[in-house]
Design an enzyme around this catalytic site. Structure first.
Site, short mmCIF file in Angstrom:
data_model
loop_
_atom_site.label_atom_id
_atom_site.label_comp_id
_atom_site.label_asym_id
_atom_site.label_seq_id
_atom_site.Cartn_x
_atom_site.Cartn_y
_atom_site.Cartn_z
N TYR A 4 0.89 -1.09 -0.09
CA TYR A 4 0.17 0.03 0.05
C TYR A 4 0.89 1.31 -0.02
CZ TYR A 4 0.71 1.15 5.06
OH TYR A 4 1.41 1.22 6.18
N ARG A 47 8.12 4.05 -4.67
CA ARG A 47 8.06 3.29 -3.69
C ARG A 47 7.29 1.88 -3.67
NH1 ARG A 47 7.59 5.65 2.31
NH2 ARG A 47 5.34 5.79 1.69
N ARG A 73 -7.93 -20.50 -1.25
CA ARG A 73 -7.02 -20.27 -0.43
C ARG A 73 -5.50 -21.26 -0.79
NH1 ARG A 73 -4.81 -21.40 4.44
NH2 ARG A 73 -4.16 -19.36 5.72
N HIS A 93 -1.24 -21.06 -0.08
CA HIS A 93 0.19 -20.08 0.11
C HIS A 93 0.72 -19.81 -1.02
CE1 HIS A 93 -1.02 -21.21 4.35
NE2 HIS A 93 0.10 -20.29 4.70
N LYS A 101 6.56 -1.79 2.22
CA LYS A 101 5.33 -1.12 2.60
C LYS A 101 4.30 -2.15 2.26
CE LYS A 101 3.17 3.44 3.27
NZ LYS A 101 3.26 3.39 4.65
N1 PDD Z 1 2.74 5.48 7.45
N2 PDD Z 1 7.44 4.02 9.00
C1 PDD Z 1 6.38 3.28 8.97
C2 PDD Z 1 6.20 1.95 9.50
C3 PDD Z 1 5.21 3.81 8.11
O1 PDD Z 1 4.05 3.06 8.14
C4 PDD Z 1 5.17 5.13 7.46
C5 PDD Z 1 4.08 5.79 6.90
C6 PDD Z 1 6.48 5.85 7.73
C7 PDD Z 1 6.59 7.18 7.09
O2 PDD Z 1 6.50 7.33 5.89
P1 PDD Z 1 6.20 8.59 4.76
O3 PDD Z 1 6.94 9.48 5.23
O4 PDD Z 1 6.48 7.81 3.56
O5 PDD Z 1 4.62 8.77 5.15
C8 PDD Z 1 7.45 5.23 8.49
C9 PDD Z 1 1.74 5.85 6.83
C10 PDD Z 1 1.20 7.14 6.60
C11 PDD Z 1 0.27 4.82 7.06
O6 PDD Z 1 0.70 3.63 7.37
O7 PDD Z 1 -0.83 5.49 7.31
#
Ligand code: PDD
Length: 286
Positions: free
Chosen positions: A31, A50, A98, A100, A145
């Site tokens: 995400y 990213r 389902r 894995h 992410k």
């Molecule tokens: N969170 N570290 C983690 C684990 C995060 O989930 C986030 C962002 C950041 C900061 O990243 P950025 O500067 O790209 O927002 C660091 C988002 C905002 C969320 O999960 O809602």
């Protein structure tokens, strides 16, 4: 609320997914959260880059070019016309019985995007917020992410239960990594310290921008993992994220940081960061 789901713009109540969606069953997805400031996207290209990196690590084939997903983001913006909001974008490995293993054949990924109103915590940005420390229990690829956020959820809940804003994660044998949903910084002996880009942290978009601002200000920066003791004895601590901007942390585990008020380096970086947001919104399309 308008939801983009797999090529369609739907009402929230119409946007439905089957139970064997892999995001739901395996958290098999990624995400992004991007900021809309004064009606415009901020650093959307960096977020989309990213997303591509996260997808590549998870061997997830993105079903669109960056320009196509950008067009979706712009269409959502055109329809919702928010001033201050965030774009939530999620891609998972799709729907399949389902198992894995990756679905065989050509199962299309599930793509979800929507815009959500945001608020700015003026009080916290001016006077600082409190945090707790928590053990970092996450996996070894925190640079991805991923929607698999269970340790982050637990840490953030523990912070909420203690009535504080953020949980600062401390990895055994490594040191301070980041927050549950933010990057963490400290200022010590005039030097700005934050964890290096590595598998132990998410390389925050705001982290990258603040790094550029520290360079422009000629502030000494050390990218290294602080120990928990150093953090507690820091002159200043602050957090950064897309939806929290640059926010001072004035108390950790019930103890004051410095004199318990936001420090000058933090406030200078916050000022520069907010100026940059206004500049981007007023003329330049990022
Ligand atoms: N969170 N570290 C983690 C684990 C995060 O989930 C986030 C962002 C950041 C900061 O990243 P950025 O500067 O790209 O927002 C660091 C988002 C905002 C969320 O999960 O809602």
């Amino acid at each position: 609320m308008l939801i983009y789901l797999n090529g369609e713009y739907l009402d929230y109540s119409e946007a439905k997914l089957p139970v064997d969606e892999r995001g739901l069953q395996f958290a098999d997805g990624i995400y992004e959260v991007a900021l809309i400031w004064d009606g415009r996207y901020v650093d959307l290209d960096r977020h989309l880059q990213r997303l591509e990196r996260s997808a590549a690590t998870l061997e997830l084939r993105l079903p669109f070019m960056q320009s196509e997903i950008r067009a979706v983001a712009e269409e959502l913006l055109r329809r919702a016309q928010p001033r201050l909001a965030s774009l939530y974008l999620q891609v998972t490995r799709g729907v399949a019985p389902r198992d894995h293993r990756f679905p065989a054949g050509t199962v299309p990924p599930t793509v979800i995007a929507y815009i959500k109103d945001a608020t700015i915590d003026q009080e916290g940005m001016e006077n600082g917020v409190a945090a707790i420390t928590e053990p970092d229990l996450r996996w070894l690829r925190c640079d991805v992410k991923s929607v698999s956020l269970l340790p982050n959820v637990l840490a953030r809940q523990h912070a909420a239960a203690r009535g504080v804003r953020e949980a600062i994660l401390v990895r055994a044998g490594i040191g301070v990594t980041e927050g549950s949903a933010t990057n963490i910084w400290m200022v010590r002996h005039g030097s700005v310290v934050t964890a290096p880009e590595s598998n132990w942290i998410l390389s925050g978009i705001v982290r990258g921008v603040v790094m550029e601002l520290t360079n422009a200000e000629r502030l000494p920066v050390a990218e290294r993992f602080a120990t928990q003791e150093e953090l507690m004895q820091a002159d200043e601590v602050f957090l950064t994220s897309t939806t929290s901007f640059v926010t001072p942390i004035v108390q950790v585990d019930g103890r004051s940081i410095g004199d318990g008020t936001p420090g000058p380096v933090t406030m200078r970086l916050q000022e520069l960061y907010m100026e940059r947001l206004s500049r981007l919104a007023s003329h330049v399309v990022d």
